[in-house]
Design a protein around this motif. Sequence first.
Motif, PDB file in Angstrom:
ATOM      1  N   TRP A 202     -21.620 -11.839 -88.752  1.00  0.00           N
ATOM      2  CA  TRP A 202     -22.987 -12.324 -88.154  1.00  0.00           C
ATOM      3  C   TRP A 202     -22.981 -13.892 -87.843  1.00  0.00           C
ATOM      4  O   TRP A 202     -23.453 -14.224 -86.567  1.00  0.00           O
ATOM      5  CB  TRP A 202     -23.859 -12.140 -89.331  1.00  0.00           C
ATOM      6  N   LEU A 203     -22.507 -14.545 -88.428  1.00  0.00           N
ATOM      7  CA  LEU A 203     -22.532 -16.036 -88.068  1.00  0.00           C
ATOM      8  C   LEU A 203     -21.617 -16.306 -86.946  1.00  0.00           C
ATOM      9  O   LEU A 203     -22.184 -17.219 -86.165  1.00  0.00           O
ATOM     10  CB  LEU A 203     -21.841 -16.970 -89.306  1.00  0.00           C
ATOM     11  N   ALA A 204     -20.438 -15.412 -86.782  1.00  0.00           N
ATOM     12  CA  ALA A 204     -19.859 -15.651 -85.675  1.00  0.00           C
ATOM     13  C   ALA A 204     -20.291 -15.395 -84.269  1.00  0.00           C
ATOM     14  O   ALA A 204     -20.238 -15.978 -83.230  1.00  0.00           O
ATOM     15  CB  ALA A 204     -18.435 -15.068 -85.881  1.00  0.00           C
ATOM     16  N   TRP A 205     -21.330 -14.374 -84.250  1.00  0.00           N
ATOM     17  CA  TRP A 205     -21.956 -13.801 -83.165  1.00  0.00           C
ATOM     18  C   TRP A 205     -23.390 -14.698 -83.080  1.00  0.00           C
ATOM     19  O   TRP A 205     -23.691 -14.950 -81.906  1.00  0.00           O
ATOM     20  CB  TRP A 205     -22.099 -12.439 -83.375  1.00  0.00           C
ATOM     21  N   TRP A 206     -24.217 -14.428 -84.243  1.00  0.00           N
ATOM     22  CA  TRP A 206     -25.491 -15.118 -83.932  1.00  0.00           C
ATOM     23  C   TRP A 206     -25.850 -16.352 -84.719  1.00  0.00           C
ATOM     24  O   TRP A 206     -26.944 -16.714 -84.592  1.00  0.00           O
ATOM     25  CB  TRP A 206     -26.523 -13.972 -84.888  1.00  0.00           C
ATOM     26  N   GLY A 207     -25.055 -16.947 -85.297  1.00  0.00           N
ATOM     27  CA  GLY A 207     -25.073 -18.194 -85.946  1.00  0.00           C
ATOM     28  C   GLY A 207     -25.365 -19.504 -85.168  1.00  0.00           C
ATOM     29  O   GLY A 207     -25.143 -19.509 -83.863  1.00  0.00           O
ATOM     30  N   GLU A 208     -26.248 -20.488 -85.524  1.00  0.00           N
ATOM     31  CA  GLU A 208     -26.486 -21.584 -84.712  1.00  0.00           C
ATOM     32  C   GLU A 208     -25.309 -22.220 -83.899  1.00  0.00           C
ATOM     33  O   GLU A 208     -25.191 -22.617 -83.000  1.00  0.00           O
ATOM     34  CB  GLU A 208     -27.170 -22.603 -85.707  1.00  0.00           C
ATOM     35  N   ASN A 209     -24.244 -22.486 -84.527  1.00  0.00           N
ATOM     36  CA  ASN A 209     -22.997 -22.974 -83.985  1.00  0.00           C
ATOM     37  C   ASN A 209     -21.999 -21.861 -83.597  1.00  0.00           C
ATOM     38  O   ASN A 209     -20.769 -22.189 -82.977  1.00  0.00           O
ATOM     39  CB  ASN A 209     -22.315 -23.658 -85.039  1.00  0.00           C
ATOM     40  N   ALA A 210     -22.359 -20.602 -83.394  1.00  0.00           N
ATOM     41  CA  ALA A 210     -21.405 -19.704 -82.918  1.00  0.00           C
ATOM     42  C   ALA A 210     -21.253 -19.892 -81.041  1.00  0.00           C
ATOM     43  O   ALA A 210     -21.995 -20.487 -80.304  1.00  0.00           O
ATOM     44  CB  ALA A 210     -22.321 -18.572 -82.865  1.00  0.00           C
ATOM     45  N   ASP A 211     -20.022 -19.579 -80.705  1.00  0.00           N
ATOM     46  CA  ASP A 211     -19.512 -19.684 -79.299  1.00  0.00           C
ATOM     47  C   ASP A 211     -20.034 -18.727 -78.687  1.00  0.00           C
ATOM     48  O   ASP A 211     -19.453 -17.869 -78.068  1.00  0.00           O
ATOM     49  CB  ASP A 211     -18.214 -19.925 -79.198  1.00  0.00           C
ATOM     50  N   THR A 212     -21.183 -18.314 -78.577  1.00  0.00           N
ATOM     51  CA  THR A 212     -21.963 -17.073 -78.012  1.00  0.00           C
ATOM     52  C   THR A 212     -23.073 -17.470 -77.193  1.00  0.00           C
ATOM     53  O   THR A 212     -24.094 -16.714 -77.048  1.00  0.00           O
ATOM     54  CB  THR A 212     -22.299 -15.959 -78.971  1.00  0.00           C
ATOM     55  N   ARG A 213     -23.001 -18.773 -76.353  1.00  0.00           N
ATOM     56  CA  ARG A 213     -23.993 -19.178 -75.660  1.00  0.00           C
ATOM     57  C   ARG A 213     -23.610 -18.990 -74.155  1.00  0.00           C
ATOM     58  O   ARG A 213     -22.799 -19.714 -73.681  1.00  0.00           O
ATOM     59  CB  ARG A 213     -24.360 -20.580 -75.774  1.00  0.00           C
ATOM     60  N   ILE A 214     -24.035 -17.968 -73.583  1.00  0.00           N
ATOM     61  CA  ILE A 214     -23.367 -17.466 -72.130  1.00  0.00           C
ATOM     62  C   ILE A 214     -23.797 -18.577 -71.091  1.00  0.00           C
ATOM     63  O   ILE A 214     -22.932 -18.776 -70.194  1.00  0.00           O
ATOM     64  CB  ILE A 214     -24.187 -16.218 -71.831  1.00  0.00           C
ATOM     65  N   SER A 215     -24.837 -19.654 -71.375  1.00  0.00           N
ATOM     66  CA  SER A 215     -25.101 -20.353 -70.464  1.00  0.00           C
ATOM     67  C   SER A 215     -24.023 -21.631 -70.241  1.00  0.00           C
ATOM     68  O   SER A 215     -23.776 -22.086 -69.419  1.00  0.00           O
ATOM     69  CB  SER A 215     -26.239 -21.114 -70.782  1.00  0.00           C
ATOM     70  N   LEU A 216     -23.414 -21.673 -71.703  1.00  0.00           N
ATOM     71  CA  LEU A 216     -22.635 -22.971 -71.573  1.00  0.00           C
ATOM     72  C   LEU A 216     -21.091 -22.343 -70.843  1.00  0.00           C
ATOM     73  O   LEU A 216     -20.441 -22.963 -70.408  1.00  0.00           O
ATOM     74  CB  LEU A 216     -21.907 -23.187 -73.046  1.00  0.00           C
ATOM     75  N   SER A 217     -20.598 -20.966 -71.238  1.00  0.00           N
ATOM     76  CA  SER A 217     -19.562 -20.419 -70.606  1.00  0.00           C
ATOM     77  C   SER A 217     -19.692 -20.244 -69.215  1.00  0.00           C
ATOM     78  O   SER A 217     -18.657 -20.596 -68.220  1.00  0.00           O
ATOM     79  CB  SER A 217     -19.167 -18.901 -71.160  1.00  0.00           C
ATOM     80  N   LEU A 218     -20.864 -20.231 -68.683  1.00  0.00           N
ATOM     81  CA  LEU A 218     -20.906 -19.810 -67.203  1.00  0.00           C
ATOM     82  C   LEU A 218     -21.041 -21.348 -66.406  1.00  0.00           C
ATOM     83  O   LEU A 218     -20.614 -21.393 -65.305  1.00  0.00           O
ATOM     84  CB  LEU A 218     -22.430 -19.266 -66.724  1.00  0.00           C
ATOM     85  N   GLU A 219     -21.302 -22.456 -67.064  1.00  0.00           N
ATOM     86  CA  GLU A 219     -21.400 -23.696 -66.485  1.00  0.00           C
ATOM     87  C   GLU A 219     -20.036 -24.096 -65.783  1.00  0.00           C
ATOM     88  O   GLU A 219     -20.144 -24.541 -64.678  1.00  0.00           O
ATOM     89  CB  GLU A 219     -21.541 -24.773 -67.485  1.00  0.00           C
ATOM     90  N   GLY A 220     -19.027 -23.739 -66.360  1.00  0.00           N
ATOM     91  CA  GLY A 220     -17.818 -24.372 -65.804  1.00  0.00           C
ATOM     92  C   GLY A 220     -16.957 -23.082 -65.126  1.00  0.00           C
ATOM     93  O   GLY A 220     -15.699 -23.262 -64.775  1.00  0.00           O
ATOM     94  N   LEU A 221     -17.726 -22.193 -64.767  1.00  0.00           N
ATOM     95  CA  LEU A 221     -17.041 -20.753 -64.110  1.00  0.00           C
ATOM     96  C   LEU A 221     -17.078 -20.844 -62.738  1.00  0.00           C
ATOM     97  O   LEU A 221     -18.196 -21.055 -62.166  1.00  0.00           O
ATOM     98  CB  LEU A 221     -17.610 -19.511 -64.726  1.00  0.00           C
ATOM     99  N   SER A 222     -16.011 -20.621 -61.930  1.00  0.00           N
ATOM    100  CA  SER A 222     -15.962 -20.426 -60.494  1.00  0.00           C
ATOM    101  C   SER A 222     -16.174 -19.099 -60.017  1.00  0.00           C
ATOM    102  O   SER A 222     -16.279 -18.916 -58.880  1.00  0.00           O
ATOM    103  CB  SER A 222     -14.873 -21.365 -59.866  1.00  0.00           C
ATOM    104  N   THR A 223     -15.808 -18.314 -60.834  1.00  0.00           N
ATOM    105  CA  THR A 223     -15.650 -16.989 -60.367  1.00  0.00           C
ATOM    106  C   THR A 223     -16.990 -16.341 -59.929  1.00  0.00           C
ATOM    107  O   THR A 223     -17.943 -16.630 -60.640  1.00  0.00           O
ATOM    108  CB  THR A 223     -15.109 -15.871 -61.902  1.00  0.00           C
TER     109      THR A 223
END
Length: 551
Positions: A202-223
């Motif tokens: 649960w922490l890995a998906w939904w926690g405050e510090n989880a790497d599951t913020r799609i906005s951050l992943s999209l920022e550096g994506l050129s695809t």
Amino acid sequence: MFTTYLLLLSKNELSKPYVQRLPCSILFQPVSPPQPTQGIGVIYLHGWNGYPYSPVACSLGSAFASQGFVFISLGIGRRGVEGQMNALPDDDIADISRGVEYFHSYGVRDIILVGEEIGALSAVRYQCQTQDSRVKGMVLIHPFGDLAPWLQNAIGQERYFALADQSETEVIQTPEGKYWVDLTIKTADGGHLLIYQSFEAWLAWWGENADTRISLSLEGLSTPVLVVDSKHEETVSKNAVPVDDEANLLAIFPDWVSKLKSSVGGEFQLVKSDVTQPLEIVTVQTSDGSNLVGLLWETSNSRVNKTAVLHVRGKTGTPITEPLFAQLAEVYNQQSIAAMVIELRRSGYGGSLQATADMDIDDINAFVELLVNRGYTRIVLSGQSLGSNSIMRYQSFSRHPNVIALVHMAPTRDCPDWLEKHIGSDVYNSLVAEAKQAVQAGCGDEGLIGKPPYQWMLSPHRPQSWLSWSGPEADTVNLKTIADIEIPILMLCGSNDFFNDRERLNQLQAAATRSKLTNIIWYEGCGHDFAGFEQQAAGDVIAWLKGIEQI
């Protein structure tokens, strides 16, 4: 035109614990793809609690394959509740990599990732981490926003942080001292999202510090990205093209793909040993409006023969949990017998958690009627483990005139008696009292009877569900129900079955006083899952069916 197969990306799954097995993928292959699309493959990732046979997967697979694209609805470890219990976000990335490597190994040069809901997040995270040059584009369908803020907005910050510090009632401590989350969220579209996980997952998906913020992943994506019906601003990047709905997606997809930077050459080469026989995905609707999927194997002569075997999996089994029935179906088809394995409302851990025993009767009937409407007049009901109880209760209740025989593969014990003996009368009676109190209080669909995670018939259920399967008044007693059956019965079992022994099958045979014929076939060394005995068992069923034609 296209052909549909179950695809086995891993060959040793039966050697793993059930919840760690990689389910089959579903491959939609164009029969004669147009030249420009021969080297382009689409990989689809389902959403939360989903399976590769989700409605969106089947719809898109059929449509894209008809347009000439080879399409895989990927079987991933996170499937259903059984997968999400312990799955981590990076597990999805490893599964996507497996699908990409499969395509690349067999001639596909360009890949499009399609993710639905949380599957969209996983697609973006994969590409952000790998920068895979083979992935030319992505399609995000109804993508979730950043997960932690999304959940905070859905349940409120106070409740969210109570979950995070393990003080909310939805956080359960197991006897071993571990923590689990059991949370059901009402979504904006009127549906429900079940989050049933270990606290670490649960922490890995939904926690405050989880790497599951799609906005951050999209920022550096050129695809290049197509975003379908997004309701979250953070899912639309500078490289994204918004699309209103799936119908518009299908209309623009070929042209969009043609404009992507593509490789030269390439053509998918199917390896037959990786797939099952071709199949058809069929759907039915139950009396409460639930849509269920069946996998149907037919030959050109099946409807002439008019005989079909309808198989019901065990307690938490799904049509794609493992390839057992696909191997049975291959043997049945050689004798022009159609074969179908079905989804039930209790399929998977999420379904089993909530479904009541009577639902199986309604679910099985929907598929029986589908076969009758296709011209099958001789239907054999086959049930494995708890599925044996389901087919017996169905026939006892319905006495359907087109059902000519019952085949029990490793028939289950009588649920209430087995559980009471296994956990002791004191514990069992306390659970009965707890479940009945919850139902009387109007909370039959809330909370758990039993503790996580999920172990065979000790697995937790909602109170109403638990009483229907394991309560003292439950109609899940094979030894009683078999006495109502008038048609022929075959029981197959083996010496390595952890539920059964020969004495138990002899008791069932003796209790079948109204059946025209009741036979037992016993296999030395065979376990509950029939691993290594699939073809032999199917052959024995066929020989037995030929024998009962004379009755």
